[in-house]
Design an enzyme around this catalytic site. Structure first.
Site, PDB file in Angstrom:
ATOM      1  N   GLU A  38      90.700  85.571  20.147  1.00  0.00           N
ATOM      2  CA  GLU A  38      90.339  86.970  19.905  1.00  0.00           C
ATOM      3  C   GLU A  38      89.666  87.609  21.117  1.00  0.00           C
ATOM      4  O   GLU A  38      89.898  88.777  21.426  1.00  0.00           O
ATOM      5  CB  GLU A  38      89.432  87.084  18.668  1.00  0.00           C
ATOM      6  N   HIS A  62      87.670  85.162   5.384  1.00  0.00           N
ATOM      7  CA  HIS A  62      88.754  86.142   5.434  1.00  0.00           C
ATOM      8  C   HIS A  62      88.402  87.446   4.720  1.00  0.00           C
ATOM      9  O   HIS A  62      89.218  88.348   4.676  1.00  0.00           O
ATOM     10  CB  HIS A  62      90.022  85.577   4.776  1.00  0.00           C
TER      11      HIS A  62
END
Lengths: 332, 355
Positions: free
Chosen positions: A66, A135
């Site tokens: 990321e 998540h």
């Protein structure tokens, strides 16, 4: 005389896809980067078909990193491109936090405007879809306090397309949060042509007289359920406002609504403390203090990590909790 | 790995040529130019340390001892290429074309220090360690997408190789074959932590193997070796042959910053010994003397010219208009958001000025 606008029935995830396709076709500087966004079309299919249509040079399957996605996007943006960087889930954005906080949001100032970061960071977020750990985070508050970025959250297919196109045309970085629960929860008519929705403008989902309810993302669903129930059960009229942009907030709509209803409730799924609701409260305080007939109510997640999904329904604001808060406000 | 990545040297510490054929490609004028740019950087660095002691600039990050690495690499680039420095790389940015005034302003807490002169591509000095490596990959990737032959060169230290962004920057560059030169200055210490505590690997160059990136280890105090290695890496990058990792082994004589006391963690006698043995400027002086090309009058003249340049830049810095309040607000967003605009208005109103 009316001009007919061609529309198509779309889910939110389809309208997000449509927004990106529109901008990819219009502006060759547009790039899509992320994990699994290319051949696979994204884990939620948000980028489906784009790789086939625009090719591997523009729809880029990146390594699983990321910070690398964000950092290279900053370099691409400083050198003329308009990257849309996907974080596969908002809960996975943390490795990129440094790049966003110390570079993407600061390069304009650090170079007195010489280099800028017109990057859209797309991230699915929120609980309620029985996803694995991490998540389901709702950490919009981490970013609304970050100078240099805007934070946008659509809750409908129509808004998603218009807001995403506006975000992609914005000269500064935008965090574009996509509530996973809304991806396929409903379909609506969405214009096929390009249109924009101005950032920083909230939407009145339902007009009402007795209380203003401010919410965003998937909590619009819970809020509308609660409002439908309580309005059927009692003689209460609720106004529901989807804030849509969390930074900068829509001060005008917030103040106008509260000054009309004299009561307010804020509903969000992020932890209660230190987040966007405090800022909505602050706007109400600054603009409408003397109009209030009761303390502003809040229904939120807890000051806990978002739990594993066996407990997520306990964590999330429910119609019952929202109704209870409305009741408290009205009977104060 | 020390044998797989031998320390490449063209000129040794005594100023003797180790690689005759390679040295043939470098003229005496080039050597004198190298010397000039290194002396310019060194005199500025010394001045800045003094300015900090006098309170005329803030905390300063010195680079003395690393001039060959920075100047040699900067001279191997061309205008249009991208340079991504850290806070210790102003010898490089100065050589690449950043103004002395802007560099001084940087250490006086001014935003102007991060703005490159028109026509030059220089990122503002990166502060979070290794965070600039992915940017270098990104700007070079953009050049590749545009079909240009421009490259990026990014500076970082030995400590930076422990950060995730080092690996992510290299990996992206490798996967997308971007024209990027990862130029490591291994000066042996990350503030107080020596290389052997920073990593168990014997070289930094070997870290390129994991990414199938062409890598080399060079004597970072030998400006000829540095210049030629970077030239080669730039050529490969321009030809579409992808990124290169270079480890330039060097030494900083002084502290990490003017706020640091190196005697806490190392014997500063080592620095004094190195000044006499391995100094990058002394090496060229010895070479020129060995070749019978050292000219005291030339040396005195360039030193005087540089001192004048520094004095002029210092006057420019000290006479530079005070920071405008608007600099804090103007470039956060293209157009200030309403909360920011309200804060500005209230601040100005409190100061009794017109909004």
């Amino acid at each position: 005389m009316t001009t007919s606008v061609q529309t198509k029935t779309m889910t939110m995830v389809q309208s997000i896809n449509d927004a990106m396709r529109t901008m990819l076709a219009e502006d060759e500087r547009t790039l899509i980067l992320g994990e699994d966004v290319g051949v696979n079309g994204g884990v939620f299919r948000a980028t489906e078909g784009l790789y086939e249509e625009f090719g591997a040079e523009r729809i880029i399957d990146t390594p699983l990193a990321e910070s690398g996605i964000m950092g290279t996007s900053i370099g691409l943006a400083a050198n003329g491109f308009r990257p849309v960087a996907e974080m596969q889930f908002l809960g996975f954005i943390y490795p990129a936090f440094n790049q966003i906080m110390t570079h993407a949001t600061r390069i304009r100032q650090r170079t007195m405007g010489r280099y800028t970061s017109p990057i859209v960071i797309r991230a699915p977020y929120g609980a309620g879809v029985r996803a694995p750990e991490i998540h389901s985070d709702s950490v919009e508050g981490l970013f609304t306090q970050m100078p240099g970025i805007k934070v946008v959250v659509p809750s409908t297919a129509y808004d998603a397309k218009g807001l995403l196109i506006s975000s992609m045309e914005d000269p500064d970085p935008v965090l574009f949060l996509e509530p996973m629960r809304c991806y396929r929860s409903s379909r609506m008519e969405v214009p096929e042509e390009k249109y924009t929705i101005k950032l920083g403008k909230a939407a009145v989902l339902k007009e009402g007289e007795d209380i203003s309810i401010f919410t965003w993302g998937a909590m619009t669903i819970e809020t509308m359920k609660a409002v439908e129930q309580i309005e059927n059960e009692q003689n209460i009229s609720c106004e529901v406002i989807d804030l849509r942009t969390l930074y900068p907030l829509d001060k005008e709509i917030i103040s106008q609504s509260v000054q009309k209803t004299s009561r307010a409730l804020i509903v969000h799924e992020a932890p209660g403390t230190g987040g966007v609701s405090s800022e909505v409260l602050s706007v109400i305080n600054d603009t409408s203090f003397l109009y209030l007939r009761s303390p502003v109510e809040r229904v939120s997640g807890f000051d806990t990590p978002v739990p594993v999904y066996s407990l997520e329904q306990e964590y999330l604001p429910s119609p019952e909790k929202i109704k209870h808060a409305i009741q408290r406000s009205i009977t104060f | 790995m020390l044998t797989e990545f031998p320390l490449q040297q063209v000129l040794n510490e005594e100023g003797h040529v180790k690689e005759e054929d390679t040295m043939q490609t470098i003229t005496i004028d080039q050597i004198k130019s190298f010397y000039y740019y290194m002396l310019r950087a060194r005199l500025l660095d010394k001045k800045c340390v003094n300015l900090q002691r006098q309170g005329r600039i803030g905390t300063y990050v010195q680079y003395e001892g690393q001039e060959a690495a920075q100047v040699g690499s900067a001279l191997a680039l061309e205008k249009g290429d991208w340079m991504l420095p850290t806070y210790r790389d102003h010898a490089a940015t100065l050589t690449f074309g950043q103004t002395m005034r802007n560099l001084l302003l940087n250490w006086r807490g001014r935003l102007e220090g991060g703005v490159p002169p028109e026509g030059l591509n220089i990122f503002p000095p990166a502060v979070p360690i290794a965070s600039q490596l992915p940017h270098a990959t990104g700007v070079a990737w953009a050049e590749k997408k545009k079909g240009s032959d421009r490259v990026s060169l990014v500076y970082f230290g030995d400590g930076a190789t422990s950060e995730g962004d080092f690996h992510e920057g290299l990996n992206f560059a490798s996967v997308f074959q971007t024209p990027t030169i990862f130029f490591n200055q291994n000066n042996g210490y990350a503030i107080s932590v020596p290389m052997e505590k920073q990593m168990n690997s014997k070289t930094i160059a070997q870290k390129g193997l994991g990414y199938d990136i062409e890598s080399a280890r060079i004597d970072g105090n030998d400006i000829v070796a540095v210049y030629l290695a970077v030239k080669e890496a730039v050529k490969r990058a321009r030809n579409g042959e992808g990124p290169t990792l270079l480890e330039a082994v060097t030494w900083r004589y002084g502290a990490h910053t003017t706020a640091d006391d190196p005697s806490k963690y190392r014997d500063q006698a080592e620095s004094e010994t190195r000044r006499k043995t391995a100094d990058p400027l002394l090496r060229l002086e010895r070479y020129l003397k060995n070749e019978g090309k050292w000219d005291e009058a030339w040396h005195a003249a360039i030193e005087e010219e540089i001192q004048e340049e520094i004095d002029t830049a210092l006057i420019e810095m000290e006479n530079y208009p005070e920071a405008e309040l608007s600099q804090m607000f103007d470039h956060v967003y293209d157009i200030p958001t309403w909360p920011l605009q309200e804060q500005i208005n209230e601040h100005l109103a409190t100061k009794g000025r017109n909004a």
